[in-house]
Design a protein around this motif. Structure first.
Motif, mmCIF file in Angstrom:
data_model
loop_
_atom_site.group_PDB
_atom_site.id
_atom_site.type_symbol
_atom_site.label_atom_id
_atom_site.label_comp_id
_atom_site.label_asym_id
_atom_site.label_seq_id
_atom_site.Cartn_x
_atom_site.Cartn_y
_atom_site.Cartn_z
ATOM 1 N N ASP A 239 -8.825 -14.869 11.010
ATOM 2 C CA ASP A 239 -8.749 -15.245 12.423
ATOM 3 C C ASP A 239 -7.462 -14.722 13.058
ATOM 4 O OD1 ASP A 239 -11.165 -16.579 12.291
ATOM 5 O OD2 ASP A 239 -10.240 -18.477 11.698
ATOM 6 N N TYR A 240 -6.590 -14.124 12.235
ATOM 7 C CA TYR A 240 -5.308 -13.593 12.712
ATOM 8 C C TYR A 240 -5.196 -12.129 12.275
ATOM 9 C CZ TYR A 240 -4.591 -18.645 12.726
ATOM 10 O OH TYR A 240 -4.736 -19.996 12.911
ATOM 11 N N PRO A 241 -5.927 -11.220 12.933
ATOM 12 C CA PRO A 241 -5.982 -9.821 12.467
ATOM 13 C C PRO A 241 -4.631 -9.128 12.431
ATOM 14 C CG PRO A 241 -6.971 -10.067 14.660
ATOM 15 C CD PRO A 241 -6.771 -11.444 14.120
ATOM 16 N N ARG A 242 -3.758 -9.395 13.398
ATOM 17 C CA ARG A 242 -2.449 -8.727 13.413
ATOM 18 C C ARG A 242 -1.629 -9.139 12.204
ATOM 19 N NH1 ARG A 242 2.704 -9.825 15.513
ATOM 20 N NH2 ARG A 242 1.967 -11.846 16.238
ATOM 21 N N LEU A 243 -1.687 -10.406 11.845
ATOM 22 C CA LEU A 243 -0.944 -10.886 10.682
ATOM 23 C C LEU A 243 -1.602 -10.408 9.388
ATOM 24 C CD1 LEU A 243 -0.154 -14.555 11.807
ATOM 25 C CD2 LEU A 243 1.042 -12.433 12.343
ATOM 26 N N ALA A 244 -2.921 -10.360 9.389
ATOM 27 C CA ALA A 244 -3.631 -9.899 8.191
ATOM 28 C C ALA A 244 -3.286 -8.442 7.878
ATOM 29 C CB ALA A 244 -5.136 -10.062 8.388
ATOM 30 N N LEU A 245 -3.090 -7.632 8.921
ATOM 31 C CA LEU A 245 -2.731 -6.232 8.698
ATOM 32 C C LEU A 245 -1.421 -6.102 7.933
ATOM 33 C CD1 LEU A 245 -3.701 -4.558 12.106
ATOM 34 C CD2 LEU A 245 -4.704 -4.096 9.858
ATOM 35 N N ARG A 246 -0.454 -6.957 8.263
ATOM 36 C CA ARG A 246 0.837 -6.896 7.566
ATOM 37 C C ARG A 246 0.674 -7.238 6.083
ATOM 38 N NH1 ARG A 246 6.388 -7.048 8.889
ATOM 39 N NH2 ARG A 246 5.702 -6.061 10.817
ATOM 40 N N LEU A 247 -0.222 -8.175 5.771
ATOM 41 C CA LEU A 247 -0.438 -8.559 4.379
ATOM 42 C C LEU A 247 -1.266 -7.522 3.619
ATOM 43 C CD1 LEU A 247 -1.266 -12.332 4.984
ATOM 44 C CD2 LEU A 247 0.843 -11.424 3.998
ATOM 45 N N LEU A 248 -2.158 -6.854 4.319
ATOM 46 C CA LEU A 248 -3.033 -5.872 3.668
ATOM 47 C C LEU A 248 -2.336 -4.531 3.436
ATOM 48 C CD1 LEU A 248 -6.259 -6.573 5.744
ATOM 49 C CD2 LEU A 248 -6.064 -6.888 3.264
ATOM 50 N N ALA A 249 -1.363 -4.204 4.271
ATOM 51 C CA ALA A 249 -0.757 -2.868 4.261
ATOM 52 C C ALA A 249 -0.247 -2.422 2.881
ATOM 53 C CB ALA A 249 0.364 -2.800 5.293
ATOM 54 N N PRO A 250 0.517 -3.243 2.130
ATOM 55 C CA PRO A 250 1.007 -2.767 0.832
ATOM 56 C C PRO A 250 -0.112 -2.438 -0.152
ATOM 57 C CG PRO A 250 2.218 -4.720 1.547
ATOM 58 C CD PRO A 250 1.045 -4.588 2.450
ATOM 59 N N PHE A 251 -1.254 -3.135 -0.028
ATOM 60 C CA PHE A 251 -2.353 -2.935 -0.969
ATOM 61 C C PHE A 251 -3.216 -1.739 -0.579
ATOM 62 C CE2 PHE A 251 -0.905 -7.214 -1.279
ATOM 63 C CZ PHE A 251 -0.957 -7.494 -2.640
ATOM 64 N N ILE A 252 -3.156 -1.354 0.693
ATOM 65 C CA ILE A 252 -3.821 -0.128 1.115
ATOM 66 C C ILE A 252 -2.988 1.086 0.708
ATOM 67 C CG2 ILE A 252 -4.487 1.236 3.133
ATOM 68 C CD1 ILE A 252 -6.481 -0.919 2.504
ATOM 69 N N LYS A 253 -1.681 0.964 0.834
ATOM 70 C CA LYS A 253 -0.782 2.065 0.497
ATOM 71 C C LYS A 253 -0.715 2.297 -1.001
ATOM 72 C CE LYS A 253 2.463 5.152 1.071
ATOM 73 N NZ LYS A 253 2.161 6.476 1.637
ATOM 74 N N TYR A 254 -0.628 1.217 -1.790
ATOM 75 C CA TYR A 254 -0.488 1.320 -3.241
ATOM 76 C C TYR A 254 -1.689 0.648 -3.904
ATOM 77 C CZ TYR A 254 4.306 2.340 -1.847
ATOM 78 O OH TYR A 254 5.427 2.879 -1.253
ATOM 79 N N ARG A 255 -2.693 1.419 -4.157
ATOM 80 C CA ARG A 255 -3.923 0.886 -4.740
ATOM 81 C C ARG A 255 -3.756 0.647 -6.231
ATOM 82 N NH1 ARG A 255 -9.849 3.923 -4.826
ATOM 83 N NH2 ARG A 255 -10.868 2.446 -6.258
ATOM 84 N N SER A 256 -4.265 -0.499 -6.685
ATOM 85 C CA SER A 256 -4.191 -0.834 -8.103
ATOM 86 C C SER A 256 -5.437 -0.322 -8.824
ATOM 87 C CB SER A 256 -4.085 -2.359 -8.283
ATOM 88 O OG SER A 256 -4.171 -2.700 -9.654
ATOM 89 N N LEU A 257 -5.239 0.313 -9.982
ATOM 90 C CA LEU A 257 -6.358 0.826 -10.760
ATOM 91 C C LEU A 257 -7.097 -0.283 -11.486
ATOM 92 C CD1 LEU A 257 -4.681 4.017 -12.295
ATOM 93 C CD2 LEU A 257 -6.157 3.860 -10.271
ATOM 94 N N GLU A 258 -6.492 -1.472 -11.580
ATOM 95 C CA GLU A 258 -7.112 -2.589 -12.289
ATOM 96 C C GLU A 258 -8.147 -3.310 -11.439
ATOM 97 O OE1 GLU A 258 -4.040 -5.139 -13.615
ATOM 98 O OE2 GLU A 258 -3.158 -3.671 -14.989
ATOM 99 N N GLU A 259 -8.087 -3.138 -10.129
ATOM 100 C CA GLU A 259 -9.017 -3.836 -9.247
ATOM 101 C C GLU A 259 -10.332 -3.070 -9.152
ATOM 102 O OE1 GLU A 259 -6.165 -6.230 -6.170
ATOM 103 O OE2 GLU A 259 -6.549 -4.122 -5.773
ATOM 104 N N SER A 260 -11.390 -3.821 -8.923
ATOM 105 C CA SER A 260 -12.721 -3.219 -8.883
ATOM 106 C C SER A 260 -12.917 -2.379 -7.619
ATOM 107 C CB SER A 260 -13.793 -4.312 -8.924
ATOM 108 O OG SER A 260 -13.764 -5.084 -7.731
ATOM 109 N N VAL A 261 -13.916 -1.526 -7.675
ATOM 110 C CA VAL A 261 -14.260 -0.693 -6.519
ATOM 111 C C VAL A 261 -14.689 -1.578 -5.352
ATOM 112 C CG1 VAL A 261 -15.840 1.076 -5.668
ATOM 113 C CG2 VAL A 261 -14.908 1.242 -7.981
ATOM 114 N N HIS A 262 -15.396 -2.680 -5.660
ATOM 115 C CA HIS A 262 -15.886 -3.574 -4.608
ATOM 116 C C HIS A 262 -14.726 -4.266 -3.893
ATOM 117 C CE1 HIS A 262 -19.987 -2.947 -5.934
ATOM 118 N NE2 HIS A 262 -19.628 -3.250 -7.173
ATOM 119 N N THR A 263 -13.704 -4.646 -4.648
ATOM 120 C CA THR A 263 -12.547 -5.289 -4.022
ATOM 121 C C THR A 263 -11.810 -4.312 -3.118
ATOM 122 O OG1 THR A 263 -12.261 -6.819 -5.885
ATOM 123 C CG2 THR A 263 -10.358 -6.460 -4.456
ATOM 124 N N ASN A 264 -11.619 -3.096 -3.596
ATOM 125 C CA ASN A 264 -10.951 -2.093 -2.775
ATOM 126 C C ASN A 264 -11.766 -1.747 -1.538
ATOM 127 O OD1 ASN A 264 -8.350 -0.987 -4.034
ATOM 128 N ND2 ASN A 264 -9.712 -0.988 -5.795
#
Length: 254
Positions: free
Chosen positions: A188-213
């Motif tokens: 419900d807070y897209p601007r704040l969610a972007l700040r939390l999502l940004a590090p995980f978009i920039k540095y993708r983890s190989l341990e996470e599933s394709v569906h999660t990414n």
């Protein structure tokens, strides 16, 4: 009902102190592993540090007070629960309904952290109806623990498969925000969610599933499009910036 403001603010202060301790620990770990010149390990440590910084920033941002903070009950039912001998509650002029809750109906803004505390305290109140009530100190500790669990603990052991009906629930990095009212949206807070999502978009983890990414990219694209639409309605909108946001959203969905 929600917990008193003093209890929520105490729990917020304790939570912020804990998050800052995590930030300091992750900074030290980041500096340590960067000295070994191992790119994968260094990126993971740096991502964790950026995430903790994002949490501190998000918690301090102003948001609208959740509508669930105001519970509407009939004044006649409130009067029936008044202690014996106490004066009857004054009836509201709005069809006999009055707003009850510990957030003033005149308050329109609060912090994102307090909004989350309001959500968690309502869950605690539901549980308290089935058990004995806690002391103020116990409520503060429980509230802070619930927030830290939703914010950090999933990162350590939660690798559940993505629910097709609730795809964004697997994005534990959004745990610092109250869950959305509608499960079909990321936040419900897209601007704040972007700040939390940004590090995980920039540095993708190989341990996470394709569906999660995939769910993370869709959530980020959704938030980018919502923000671009909000900017487009603003009088001080920058058309070039709006186009950049929409282009980034399209790239994530390709």
């Amino acid at each position: 009902r929600i917990l008193p403001a003093a209890v929520r603010h105490a729990a917020s202060s304790l939570s912020i102190a804990c998050v800052d301790s995590v930030r300091r620990l992750q900074l030290g770990r980041c500096l340590l592993v960067l000295g070994f010149n191992q790119q994968g390990v260094g990126e993971a440590a740096f991502k964790a540090y950026l995430h903790s910084m994002s949490i501190l920033w998000v918690c301090s941002q102003q948001v609208s007070v959740p509508s669930s903070a105001f519970q509407i009950k009939s004044s006649s039912s409130l009067a029936s629960t008044s202690p014996s001998g106490s004066p009857p509650l004054k009836k509201s002029s709005s069809e006999g309904n009055v707003a009850v809750g510990l957030v003033s109906s005149q308050s329109k803004k609060t912090t994102a952290l307090d909004a989350h505390m309001i959500f968690l305290s309502q869950k605690m109140d539901e549980a308290a109806n089935k058990s004995s009530s806690q002391s103020p100190l116990g409520s503060i500790l429980s509230l802070s623990r619930s927030f830290l669990n939703s914010t950090f603990s999933a990162s350590l052991h939660d690798h559940r498969p993505v629910d097709a009906e609730k795809p964004f629930r697997s994005l534990w990095e959004l745990g610092a925000l109250p869950p959305p009212v509608d499960d079909s949206v990321a936040s419900d807070y897209p601007r704040l969610a972007l700040r939390l999502l940004a590090p995980f978009i920039k540095y993708r983890s190989l341990e996470e599933s394709v569906h999660t990414n995939r769910a993370r990219k869709v959530a980020t694209a959704e938030c980018l499009l919502i923000e671009s639409n909000s900017l487009a309605r603003s009088e001080l909108s920058n058309q070039l910036h709006i186009e950049e946001l929409r282009e980034q959203a399209c790239e994530l969905l390709v």
